[in-house]
Enzyme design. Structure first.
Site, PDB file in Angstrom:
ATOM      1  N   GLY A  65       0.833  -1.191   0.000  1.00  0.00           N
ATOM      2  CA  GLY A  65       0.000   0.000   0.000  1.00  0.00           C
ATOM      3  C   GLY A  65       0.864   1.235   0.000  1.00  0.00           C
ATOM      4  O   GLY A  65       2.088   1.153  -0.125  1.00  0.00           O
ATOM      5  N   GLY A 111       0.368   2.161   7.491  1.00  0.00           N
ATOM      6  CA  GLY A 111       0.365   1.353   8.702  1.00  0.00           C
ATOM      7  C   GLY A 111       0.718  -0.098   8.517  1.00  0.00           C
ATOM      8  O   GLY A 111       0.346  -0.951   9.316  1.00  0.00           O
ATOM      9  N   GLY A 135       6.216   1.333   1.062  1.00  0.00           N
ATOM     10  CA  GLY A 135       5.118   1.998   0.385  1.00  0.00           C
ATOM     11  C   GLY A 135       5.539   3.147  -0.500  1.00  0.00           C
ATOM     12  O   GLY A 135       4.810   3.541  -1.402  1.00  0.00           O
ATOM     13  N   HIS A 136       6.733   3.697  -0.263  1.00  0.00           N
ATOM     14  CA  HIS A 136       7.158   4.856  -1.028  1.00  0.00           C
ATOM     15  C   HIS A 136       7.373   4.489  -2.489  1.00  0.00           C
ATOM     16  O   HIS A 136       7.876   3.413  -2.816  1.00  0.00           O
ATOM     17  CB  HIS A 136       8.455   5.421  -0.439  1.00  0.00           C
ATOM     18  CG  HIS A 136       8.708   6.847  -0.823  1.00  0.00           C
ATOM     19  ND1 HIS A 136       9.202   7.178  -2.060  1.00  0.00           N
ATOM     20  CD2 HIS A 136       8.519   8.013  -0.157  1.00  0.00           C
ATOM     21  CE1 HIS A 136       9.320   8.497  -2.134  1.00  0.00           C
ATOM     22  NE2 HIS A 136       8.911   9.023  -0.999  1.00  0.00           N
ATOM     23  N   ASP A 140     -10.074   4.318  13.481  1.00  0.00           N
ATOM     24  CA  ASP A 140     -10.289   5.128  14.684  1.00  0.00           C
ATOM     25  C   ASP A 140     -10.255   6.619  14.380  1.00  0.00           C
ATOM     26  O   ASP A 140     -10.902   7.417  15.060  1.00  0.00           O
ATOM     27  CB  ASP A 140      -9.244   4.777  15.740  1.00  0.00           C
ATOM     28  CG  ASP A 140      -7.817   4.878  15.216  1.00  0.00           C
ATOM     29  OD1 ASP A 140      -7.575   4.397  14.082  1.00  0.00           O
ATOM     30  OD2 ASP A 140      -6.955   5.433  15.919  1.00  0.00           O
ATOM     31  N   SER A 158      25.062   9.217 -33.599  1.00  0.00           N
ATOM     32  CA  SER A 158      24.882   7.968 -32.834  1.00  0.00           C
ATOM     33  C   SER A 158      25.456   8.112 -31.424  1.00  0.00           C
ATOM     34  O   SER A 158      26.483   7.524 -31.103  1.00  0.00           O
ATOM     35  CB  SER A 158      25.513   6.777 -33.558  1.00  0.00           C
ATOM     36  OG  SER A 158      26.797   7.037 -34.046  1.00  0.00           O
TER      37      SER A 158
END
Length: 630
Positions: A26, A31, A108-109, A163, A536
């Site tokens: 996530g 968390g 998560g980062h 919460d 090139s």
């Protein structure tokens, strides 16, 4: 109670239970680490000294005030503790009387998406966390997409921090509805949504009084009872050979990790690429002989016959053989800061086999928010695309959906050895085995003899204004005067015709050189001496052109002129326009030039005249025997 007080019966039950591998993923700060810490703590799976250390660390590094910061249990790196994020993949093993677990806590980062993909590659289930105060984020969707591509079909949508929204049922329902709408195009078998507060322990191991409206399972109950899909040992036998053991002439063993399936003494097996058959004579795990082995075990086996098997070969079941191909379509997760360029050469590693590879066509890039398939010429870091790949030699593959081991691969940068992409094979491109070189009665050597020369490609490279076209023209004139058969491919001229559709982005420059290299190869096949004058700028593309030709037929000529002198010459006024911002992606200004590493001919236009430099090239050709018939 901690794990030290388990009964012997409970420990024995856990040892005989199956193992569920799952990951948490996530967006950052949703968390994930806190959830794992809470899961272990509430399940009473921590030793007393671990709890004491966690309490001390929480006072020093924690973000939960005087309470225990459960994230610190898995955020082991000091850098993670200081930043409050997970950087690496942290693995934890734990067990309950009903099942054993291996959990991967992934970062998560966005910049650590590669680590998340690593953690997902072996998991059976994914816990996708969502912050209830933020809802679905782009990184949430990206992780869900990667989870799907990597074959995980069981997902827990953990709506965390309930919460902070007062355990509001409507907020939970809205997030679940948003995710289910997004995930309709993903191949998840089941999505189990659970409202929770990892910090407070709500619905982690025990049902929470704060969510009387929730009727589903708590997290631990679901993890203990969820059905695990087909295991690798039920799939066809596949064993990539990692090492051939020959201590003496009487023994020849083949070592590797059983990627899938099972093998028993006496089973018929096939070397996938060659098709040679034999039977398993012996199976050894360490010094112990076994009558069979299953997926996940590292073994050494011997065969009943003298069969040619090398590192990188794949031993497979005779009645369930993989495809052997040099072209296939695959999903790519791009992991490098340097974006993917179709046409550029990479290395591909599949099992123990490493081969040259090229992305021949980027079919589309996936929008991680909408899952729309968008046209694209490149893939940027952390983007997901679908592409066709061509290999330097055939390898044994299965679709990733059928076999994770032979269906997965990584792409490696040829110069830095960095892993730049993870790939999941979708299907073979069957045209790869249907097209063969047509044998020609009049070949390249015969055409060269007729012209009294050896087919050669003279590849002139240097900055704009370096003088490469000037020198190449003089060489062309001198060879023509000698009666040699030549043709010149100039960068500007080619862009008026076959390459008129290309711009000057990195991707277009790569394609520009790929086309020119193929044309030069065909002209060399016609027995010509081909003079190619292109900036090139990238070494990898010049190397690609070199690999198209036999040894000695490609001659790289570096026309080395300092950029200050190129600016002074500026015959077309291009540097002035680039400095003024009128021309973008101009080599030497805002696009790099990679000087040749070991050119056959190195010319300095500062010290000699173009005429003298041309004479040096002609002399080189004479010394190499390129101006004599074969």
């Amino acid at each position: 109670m901690n794990i030290g007080t388990f009964s012997l019966e409970a420990v024995a039950a856990a040892a005989s239970a199956d193992t569920l591998r799952f990951l948490t993923c996530g967006s950052v700060d949703d968390g994930k680490s806190t959830l794992i810490g809470r899961l272990l703590y509430d399940s009473q799976l921590l030793m007393e000294d671990q709890v004491a250390e966690l309490e001390r660390d929480s006072l020093k590094h924690g973000t939960a005030g005087d309470d225990i910061d459960f994230a610190l249990l898995v955020d082991g790196l000091e850098a993670e503790r200081e930043q409050g994020i997970t950087i690496d993949v942290a693995y934890r093993f734990f067990a309950t009387p009903r099942r054993r677990f291996i959990v991967a806590d992934t970062p998560g980062h966005e910049q650590y998406t590669r680590n998340m993909a690593t953690g997902a590659s072996t998991a059976d289930l994914a816990i996708l966390l969502v912050d209830a105060t933020k809802g679905l984020l782009t990184q949430t969707r990206r992780h869900a997409l990667i989870v799907s591509l990597l074959g995980i079909r069981e997902v827990v949508l953990a709506v965390n921090k309930m919460d902070l929204v007062g355990f509001d049922e409507a907020t939970f329902d809205d997030i679940v509805a948003d995710f289910e709408a997004f995930a309709r195009q993903l191949e998840f078998r089941r999505i189990t949504a659970i409202p929770m507060s990892a910090r407070g322990g709500d619905n982690v191991t025990l049902r929470s009084a704060n969510t009387p409206w929730y009727r589903g399972p708590v997290l631990l109950e679901h993890l203990e009872t969820v059905e695990i899909g087909a295991r690798a040992d039920s799939e066809p036998f596949r064993m990539p050979v990692q090492w051939v053991c020959r201590p003496d002439r009487t023994f020849r063993g083949f070592s590797g990790l059983v990627g899938s399936g099972r093998a028993s003494v006496g089973d018929p097996v096939v070397v996938a690429r060659s098709g040679r058959e034999s039977r398993i004579a012996r199976i050894m795990i360490g010094a112990e002989e076994r009558d069979h082995a299953v997926a996940g075990q590292s073994i050494m086996l011997t065969l009943a016959d003298e069969v040619d098997v090398s590192r990188g070969d794949v031993l497979v079941a005779k009645d369930a053989r993989p495809e052997v191909t040099d072209q296939f379509a695959a999903h790519l997760i791009w992991m490098d800061e340097q974006h993917l360029l179709p046409g550029r050469q990479y290395l591909l590693k599949n099992g123990g086999k490493v081969v040259a590879a090229q992305v021949t066509d980027l079919k589309h890039r996936l929008d991680v928010n909408s899952l729309e398939q968008n046209a694209a010429k490149v893939l940027e870091m952390n983007e997901v695309g679908f592409a066709n790949l061509a290999l330097g030699e055939p390898i044994a593959i299965d679709p990733y959906a059928e076999n994770r081991e032979t269906g997965a691969f990584i792409l490696i940068d040829r110069f830095t050895n960095a892993t730049v992409a993870a790939g999941m094979i979708a299907h073979s491109l069957r045209r790869a085995s249907n097209i063969h070189w047509q044998a020609l009665e009049v070949d390249k050597a015969a055409r060269g003899r007729l012209k009294h020369q050896k087919p050669t490609v003279l590849w002139f490279t240097g900055l704009s204004g370096s003088g490469k076209s000037t020198v190449a023209n003089i060489v062309d004139r001198k060879l023509y005067a000698r009666g040699r058969h030549t043709y010149m491919l100039d960068g500007d001229n080619i862009r008026h015709g076959i390459n008129r559709d290309l711009g000057f982005t990195d991707a277009d420059r790569v394609e520009n050189i790929r086309r020119v290299a193929e044309i030069a190869r065909l002209m060399a096949d016609a027995g010509l001496i081909v003079l190619v004058s292109f900036i090139s700028p990238f070494q990898s593309e010049r190397d690609m052109a070199r690999r198209l030709l036999p040894e000695g037929e490609f001659i790289e000529i570096f026309v080395d002129t300092p950029i200050e002198i190129c600016r002074e010459r500026d015959p077309k006024g291009l540097y002035a326009r680039a400095d003024a911002g009128e021309i973008k992606n101009f080599t030497g200004i805002d696009s790099p030039y990679e000087a040749p590493e070991a050119p056959e001919v190195h010319l300095s236009t500062v010290d000699e005249t173009p005429e003298a430099l041309a004479d040096r090239i002609v002399a080189f050709l004479e010394a190499e025997g390129r101006l004599a018939g074969i």
